[in-house]
Design a protein around this motif. Structure first.
Motif, PDB file in Angstrom:
ATOM      1  N   LEU B 103     137.105  46.979  74.606  1.00  0.00           N
ATOM      2  CA  LEU B 103     136.607  46.594  75.933  1.00  0.00           C
ATOM      3  C   LEU B 103     135.754  47.715  76.527  1.00  0.00           C
ATOM      4  O   LEU B 103     134.656  47.484  77.013  1.00  0.00           O
ATOM      5  N   TYR B 106     132.444  48.255  74.653  1.00  0.00           N
ATOM      6  CA  TYR B 106     131.469  47.214  74.993  1.00  0.00           C
ATOM      7  C   TYR B 106     130.804  47.539  76.325  1.00  0.00           C
ATOM      8  O   TYR B 106     129.580  47.482  76.451  1.00  0.00           O
ATOM      9  N   GLU B 182     123.397  38.519  71.364  1.00  0.00           N
ATOM     10  CA  GLU B 182     124.269  38.304  72.516  1.00  0.00           C
ATOM     11  C   GLU B 182     123.630  37.295  73.474  1.00  0.00           C
ATOM     12  O   GLU B 182     124.300  36.393  73.988  1.00  0.00           O
ATOM     13  N   TYR B 186     124.832  33.544  75.032  1.00  0.00           N
ATOM     14  CA  TYR B 186     124.830  33.078  76.428  1.00  0.00           C
ATOM     15  C   TYR B 186     124.074  31.759  76.553  1.00  0.00           C
ATOM     16  O   TYR B 186     124.509  30.844  77.249  1.00  0.00           O
ATOM     17  N   CYS B 190     128.048  30.468  76.115  1.00  0.00           N
ATOM     18  CA  CYS B 190     129.188  31.392  76.156  1.00  0.00           C
ATOM     19  C   CYS B 190     129.259  32.101  77.508  1.00  0.00           C
ATOM     20  O   CYS B 190     128.236  32.440  78.086  1.00  0.00           O
ATOM     21  N   SER B 191     130.475  32.344  77.981  1.00  0.00           N
ATOM     22  CA  SER B 191     130.653  33.295  79.069  1.00  0.00           C
ATOM     23  C   SER B 191     130.611  34.679  78.421  1.00  0.00           C
ATOM     24  O   SER B 191     130.586  34.804  77.206  1.00  0.00           O
ATOM     25  N   ARG B 192     130.607  35.719  79.272  1.00  0.00           N
ATOM     26  CA  ARG B 192     130.519  37.069  78.715  1.00  0.00           C
ATOM     27  C   ARG B 192     131.699  37.347  77.768  1.00  0.00           C
ATOM     28  O   ARG B 192     131.539  37.900  76.692  1.00  0.00           O
ATOM     29  N   LEU B 193     132.890  36.955  78.187  1.00  0.00           N
ATOM     30  CA  LEU B 193     134.083  37.205  77.382  1.00  0.00           C
ATOM     31  C   LEU B 193     134.024  36.428  76.069  1.00  0.00           C
ATOM     32  O   LEU B 193     134.355  36.940  75.008  1.00  0.00           O
ATOM     33  N   GLN B 194     133.544  35.181  76.150  1.00  0.00           N
ATOM     34  CA  GLN B 194     133.423  34.368  74.927  1.00  0.00           C
ATOM     35  C   GLN B 194     132.412  34.985  73.962  1.00  0.00           C
ATOM     36  O   GLN B 194     132.654  35.040  72.757  1.00  0.00           O
ATOM     37  N   TRP B 196     131.702  38.008  73.732  1.00  0.00           N
ATOM     38  CA  TRP B 196     132.309  39.233  73.213  1.00  0.00           C
ATOM     39  C   TRP B 196     133.191  38.934  72.003  1.00  0.00           C
ATOM     40  O   TRP B 196     133.045  39.548  70.960  1.00  0.00           O
ATOM     41  N   TYR B 197     134.093  37.971  72.133  1.00  0.00           N
ATOM     42  CA  TYR B 197     135.025  37.809  71.020  1.00  0.00           C
ATOM     43  C   TYR B 197     134.597  36.764  69.996  1.00  0.00           C
ATOM     44  O   TYR B 197     135.043  36.799  68.847  1.00  0.00           O
TER      45      TYR B 197
END
Lengths: 364, 289
Positions: B103, B106, B182, B186, B190-194, B196-197
């Protein structure tokens, strides 16, 4: 979907990447953002995508302000220059990804993926990974992924620049046809004027963050609003010669280093008047020049080099310290070092202000 | 002299210098090899000759695995709960360190916020700080928050001290992922968290593996904090156990010590064999503008 940008400004530190941009993209229109690298066209695209936030101004989708709408909620399909496929997913998973995020039922996802895959002729690649397919195929996958969710707006960031020349020309036509078929509003960023000319309904020309002009390819080609557009659109580019301006009654005299041109009334009335002895820039495209016998209103020069273009020959002629390009037929026999007379098609000349580069032609 | 003779001489020269280099390297690594050989021979024999040759093979030294051991008058704890403690300690450190560094790395790689440069610089200074110097202060802190003599306390201390390095390492991996990937996530919804993982983490798997391995090894070999902050025998870890084995020099059982030492090393060796590949890919990314 109609897209409107109103007084949009984007700064990076002290650098104004997009300077007070006003732009309307009509529903179903194919709009190209054209300009040299660093002109702000990609920044503009990223602002539309919602990936960059404008510092001021408004973005409207169908009359709704979307400045604060997150990219994921804008329902935009986007295709990047590097294609940006997810390397850890197969082609099938890549295309299905936007649908999975929408939580569509599995059956429907499968159906849509297969439909779009057959449209782009990539059915046989579905089980492969992006690293295992060619650049042209990757580009098709990226387009399929952008279009599978049936977006309201399609953004293309130099999608053709990584393809080889032959593929690029065939993809131009394919994208153009697909866009018309789907009727999807599309914004296309490119630095290649030939691409913009051949594909778009209208072109927005940008330079140094500012919108230079917006119009149909024909408009921009025939009636460039300033010297930048004139030089940027058209290949080979327009010739420019700095000349002195002398008004003689209704006639305009243009005085170069070793030539003089007089524009008759019916030509000179198309241009705004200037003070005597001011400097102006004469612009003329290579296809409006020809090589012939000595006569009044011709320019004498020496052949610098002859380029073979296949269908035509492009002759570089040295005039004083300047060089101008003349497009001639295949049967032209001149050689390097020959002295020639260049004829101008006076109906097709352009005059630009030497200071601000604006066209002196009367609008309309 | 013919060309051929010259070539032969050059070849002879290079192979000669190569032999010299290998010889030097072998001599330099001998002490380490010797140490491990002693450990291995000692653990499986009653006695060793010439330091490393086992004599009369036996499994007696490994008796701590199935029976209680006594040295002199001291009875030692069963090894298995202690092993479990070590696994728990190293495991928790790994989990926390990986999660937080993923986290934080990132954020440091992708986001702009005031104080980012300051944080990047100070984390490195923090890592250069010798942990032993903090021993007494940490004791006070742990005591105050009721974490003394608890494995959780050691986990927290260790994670806090290892985190800067792990974050820097993982930040380098995030820096390598192009923005366009990335952004594409989006645009796909995707949301930012989505993003990310689902999109970014799968691409830095080697980095995650590397951080996890380093964290686990650091936790597994952790000694000074466990030794200082844990005093109930049910909280002992293997490193403390090993230290206690040497505790009384009058009754030192070298065979037992060697076997226990080898036992302690097994997970480390196994880890290295499995993870060699990921470890090789580690590089430290600089700060990108």
């Amino acid at each position: 979907m109609e897209v409107v940008m109103r007084d949009v400004v984007k700064r990076f530190g002290n650098f104004k990447a997009v300077d007070n941009l006003n732009l309307t993209i009509k529903d179903g229109e194919f709009m190209a953002l054209l300009g040299p690298s660093g002109c702000g066209k990609t920044t503009t695209l990223l602002i539309l995508a919602g990936l960059y936030k404008p510092d001021s101004g408004e973005i409207l989708f169908d009359d709704k302000i979307v400045n604060d709408v997150l990219p994921k909620d804008r329902n935009i399909g986007m295709c990047f220059q590097s294609y940006a496929l997810y390397p850890h997913m197969t082609v099938e998973e890549n295309i299905a990804f936007p649908l999975k995020l929408k939580k569509l039922p599995k059956k429907e996802i499968e159906k849509k993926v297969n439909e779009i895959a057959s449209k782009f002729h990539i059915e046989h690649l579905l089980k492969r990974f992006p690293g295992q397919i060619s650049g042209g195929q990757q580009q098709r996958v990226a387009l399929a992924r952008a279009l599978v969710k049936e977006p309201n707006l399609l953004l293309l960031d130099e999608p053709l620049s990584n393809l080889d020349a032959g593929l690029r020309i065939s993809m131009r036509a394919e994208i153009r046809r697909l866009q018309k078929e789907l009727g999807i509003t599309t914004v296309f960023v490119t630095h290649d004027q030939a691409e913009a000319m051949s594909m778009s309904d209208r072109i927005a020309v940008m330079n140094k963050g500012k919108l230079q002009d917006i119009g149909t390819p024909e408009d921009l080609y025939m009636r460039p609003k300033n010297k930048f557009i004139a030089g940027f659109i058209g290949n080979p580019p327009m010739n420019f010669l700095e000349v002195g301006y002398v008004l003689n009654g209704d006639e305009i005299m243009l005085k170069g280093e070793n030539f003089e041109l007089s524009l008759p009334r019916e030509i000179s009335m198309n241009f705004m008047k200037k003070q005597n002895n001011e400097r102006v820039i004469l612009g003329i495209r290579p296809e409006h020049l020809s090589i012939g016998i000595e006569a009044p209103n011709t320019i004498k020069g020496e052949i610098f080099v002859v380029e073979h273009l296949g269908r035509d020959k492009l002759v570089d002629v040295k005039v004083g310290n300047d060089r101008i390009k003349v497009l001639t037929g295949q049967n032209f026999e001149g050689k390097m070092g020959d002295i020639v007379n260049v004829h101008l098609d006076l109906k097709n000349i352009h005059l630009f202000d030497a200071d601000d580069g604006n066209s002196m032609k009367w609008a309309g | 002299m013919t060309v051929r003779e010259v070539m032969q001489m050059i070849n002879a020269k290079t192979s000669l210098s190569r032999i010299a280099i290998y010889l030097l390297l072998i001599i330099l690594s001998l002490p380490i090899v010797f140490g491990y050989l002693w450990l291995f021979s000692g653990s499986i024999s009653e006695e060793v000759e010439f330091g490393i040759v086992p004599k009369s093979i036996t499994l007696k030294n490994w008796r701590f695995l199935w029976s209680e051991i006594t040295i002199g008058t001291k009875v030692f704890e069963n090894i298995w709960p202690i092993t479990l403690n070590s696994i728990l300690l190293a495991g928790s450190i790994t989990l926390l360190e990986v999660l937080i560094s993923l986290l934080a790395g990132y954020a440091l790689s992708r986001m702009n916020f005031p104080g980012k440069d300051f944080i990047l610089k100070t984390t490195i200074i923090l890592h250069a700080f010798p942990g032993v110097a903090l021993l007494i202060a940490l004791y006070y802190v742990l005591n105050y928050i009721g974490m003394i003599d608890k494995i959780t306390g050691v986990v927290l201390v260790k994670v806090a001290l290892e985190l800067p390095m792990a974050t820097w390492m993982i930040k380098g991996f995030f820096d390598e992922i192009p923005w366009e990937i990335e952004w594409a996530a989006y645009m796909d919804g995707c949301s930012r968290l989505q993003a990310w993982y689902k999109v970014i983490l799968p691409q830095i798997k080697p980095g995650i593996a590397a951080v996890a391995i380093f964290a686990f090894l650091a936790g597994w070999s952790e000694f000074i904090y466990s030794y200082t902050f844990l005093f109930s025998s049910e909280n002992y870890t293997l490193a403390v156990f090993l230290k206690n084995l040497i505790g009384d020099f009058r009754f030192l059982d070298y065979g037992l010590l060697a076997a226990a030492g080898l036992f302690y090393m097994i997970p480390v060796i196994a880890f290295f064999l499995i993870s060699q590949k990921s470890l090789v890919t580690i590089k430290f990314g600089g700060i990108k503008g």
